[in-house]
Design a protein around this motif. Sequence first.
Motif, PDB file in Angstrom:
ATOM      1  N   UNK A  18       0.822   7.567   2.539  1.00  0.00           N
ATOM      2  CA  UNK A  18       0.560   9.138   2.085  1.00  0.00           C
ATOM      3  C   UNK A  18       0.729   9.363   0.619  1.00  0.00           C
ATOM      4  N   UNK A  19       1.136   8.102  -0.130  1.00  0.00           N
ATOM      5  CA  UNK A  19       1.490   8.416  -1.729  1.00  0.00           C
ATOM      6  C   UNK A  19       0.846   7.782  -2.510  1.00  0.00           C
ATOM      7  N   UNK A  20       0.682   7.987  -3.788  1.00  0.00           N
ATOM      8  CA  UNK A  20       0.020   7.146  -4.844  1.00  0.00           C
ATOM      9  C   UNK A  20       0.813   6.259  -5.559  1.00  0.00           C
ATOM     10  N   UNK A  21       2.099   6.704  -5.885  1.00  0.00           N
ATOM     11  CA  UNK A  21       2.882   5.881  -6.587  1.00  0.00           C
ATOM     12  C   UNK A  21       4.562   6.193  -6.567  1.00  0.00           C
ATOM     13  N   UNK A  22       5.347   5.408  -6.781  1.00  0.00           N
ATOM     14  CA  UNK A  22       6.768   5.634  -6.724  1.00  0.00           C
ATOM     15  C   UNK A  22       7.361   5.505  -7.964  1.00  0.00           C
ATOM     16  N   UNK A  23       8.073   6.429  -8.430  1.00  0.00           N
ATOM     17  CA  UNK A  23       9.019   6.349  -9.756  1.00  0.00           C
ATOM     18  C   UNK A  23      10.323   6.229  -9.234  1.00  0.00           C
ATOM     19  N   UNK A  24      10.950   5.237 -10.236  1.00  0.00           N
ATOM     20  CA  UNK A  24      12.477   5.045 -10.041  1.00  0.00           C
ATOM     21  C   UNK A  24      13.147   5.373 -11.155  1.00  0.00           C
ATOM     22  N   UNK A  73      14.671   7.135  -6.143  1.00  0.00           N
ATOM     23  CA  UNK A  73      13.239   6.830  -6.033  1.00  0.00           C
ATOM     24  C   UNK A  73      12.560   7.920  -5.642  1.00  0.00           C
ATOM     25  N   UNK A  74      11.032   8.441  -6.287  1.00  0.00           N
ATOM     26  CA  UNK A  74      10.516   9.426  -6.111  1.00  0.00           C
ATOM     27  C   UNK A  74       9.109   8.906  -5.683  1.00  0.00           C
ATOM     28  N   UNK A  75       8.807   9.589  -4.633  1.00  0.00           N
ATOM     29  CA  UNK A  75       7.162   9.630  -3.973  1.00  0.00           C
ATOM     30  C   UNK A  75       6.232  10.495  -4.551  1.00  0.00           C
ATOM     31  N   UNK A  76       5.188  10.156  -5.205  1.00  0.00           N
ATOM     32  CA  UNK A  76       4.239  11.175  -5.802  1.00  0.00           C
ATOM     33  C   UNK A  76       2.999  11.034  -5.177  1.00  0.00           C
ATOM     34  N   UNK A  77       2.164  12.132  -5.196  1.00  0.00           N
ATOM     35  CA  UNK A  77       0.616  12.103  -4.725  1.00  0.00           C
ATOM     36  C   UNK A  77      -0.125  11.662  -5.888  1.00  0.00           C
ATOM     37  N   UNK A  78      -1.521  11.764  -5.746  1.00  0.00           N
ATOM     38  CA  UNK A  78      -2.410  11.582  -6.850  1.00  0.00           C
ATOM     39  C   UNK A  78      -2.196  12.510  -7.966  1.00  0.00           C
ATOM     40  N   UNK A  79      -1.618  13.825  -7.687  1.00  0.00           N
ATOM     41  CA  UNK A  79      -1.450  14.735  -8.867  1.00  0.00           C
ATOM     42  C   UNK A  79      -0.135  15.045  -9.288  1.00  0.00           C
ATOM     43  N   UNK A  80       0.509  14.114  -8.873  1.00  0.00           N
ATOM     44  CA  UNK A  80       2.045  13.803  -9.624  1.00  0.00           C
ATOM     45  C   UNK A  80       2.899  14.928  -8.822  1.00  0.00           C
ATOM     46  N   UNK A  81       2.448  15.505  -7.589  1.00  0.00           N
ATOM     47  CA  UNK A  81       3.465  16.584  -6.903  1.00  0.00           C
ATOM     48  C   UNK A  81       4.330  15.628  -6.099  1.00  0.00           C
ATOM     49  N   UNK A  82       5.710  16.048  -6.025  1.00  0.00           N
ATOM     50  CA  UNK A  82       6.693  15.287  -5.250  1.00  0.00           C
ATOM     51  C   UNK A  82       6.854  15.494  -3.759  1.00  0.00           C
TER      52      UNK A  82
END
Length: 401
Positions: free
Chosen positions: A339-345, A356-365
């Motif tokens: 469901x997510x595009x990337x994870x930022x840690x 850790x933060x899960x983001x969608x393709x529009x950088x919504x958290x």
Amino acid sequence: MHIVIIGSGLAGSTTAQTLRDQGFDGDVTLVGGETHLPYDRPPLSKDYLAGSVAFDDDVVLHPREWYDEQRIDLRLGARADALDPKAHQVTLADGTTLDYDKLVLATGSTARTLDLPGADAPGVHTLRTREDSDAIRAEFGEGRRLVVVGAGWIGLEVAATARGAGTTVTVLEHEELPLLKVLGPEMAQVFADLHTQNGVELRPQVEVQEIVVENGRAAGVRLADGSTVEADAVVIGVGAAPELALAEAAGLDVENGVLVDASLRSSDPDVYAVGDIAAHDHPTFGRLRVEHWNAASTHPATAVAALLGGDATYTDAPYFFSDQFDLGMEYVGHAPQGSYARIVTSGDVAGREFVASWLDGSDRLLAVMNVNVWDGLDEVRSYVGSKDPVSEETLQVADQK
């Protein structure tokens, strides 16, 4: 007005308490199938399972006197066998009938089992009740071998607690990593490493074929490849199933849970559902059914406000927590695998002190998880479910300490 609550777990007991807290002065009946006073379930796989807290002092939600003082008619060891929404009546197993004006279903879940040879043998356990936790703890100890089938939250918490008691532990998992569907491969690897570094034998991508029984008791687990993992006891931790029989038989709309609107109201306007069984319409995440402590503790405020005539909407983001070995974590939001595009840690992932933060393709958290980091999380959590993108700087909360 008479309000009947079916289910005396955290969701049911909190509903009764919330009715009084919100000023309801009518009759309240709380019906529970277990004979124990209502109690909290998370300790059953953590502190209580480890034997470090007492049931009556630390796990039970309220003493018996509290229910009397609050004028809550607590009926324990009482199973609801039938619900008739048209007649506004509940029938208990002993034949007693209860008339209601409003009803709240809080029937919770049951532990899933495996349809395998030997799965019902002595020494094979699931975890849902105090008795289950007591029975599993009795299997722990130096020289004892425990096999856990399933590397979800319950399975991993039991494995960690068993290792803390000196037990030899093997965890069998169908997927390639524990918690894969919940966290995705990046963060699932953190938990795989945690367990292997603490002496758990983690065996992924295996298929359990049979519980081996010797001398009338579980003695191991046979896998599809023909190999056997020897054991003195087996814990099956493959998830939970919502208790829906009462709702289904009553003709309520059911689909992987009791379908309720954003106020927790079911297809019958006088019946509400809270906790594990409530498949609610969330304004941000869509249709959700969450089997975690937070839903059971927070659903009642919305349901009670609505059934008392208010305009209430449940908007809390899903939340859960876990403690395993030296790792304590909290997770807010909803970002299952795919469901997510990337994870930022931010912070030290290898040292297990990070966010850790899960983001969608529009950088919504979509979700955020803090691991052994407890302060300064309010701002990043405020973005969970927001339609606005979140900046990289905001996500670096652990690096700002």
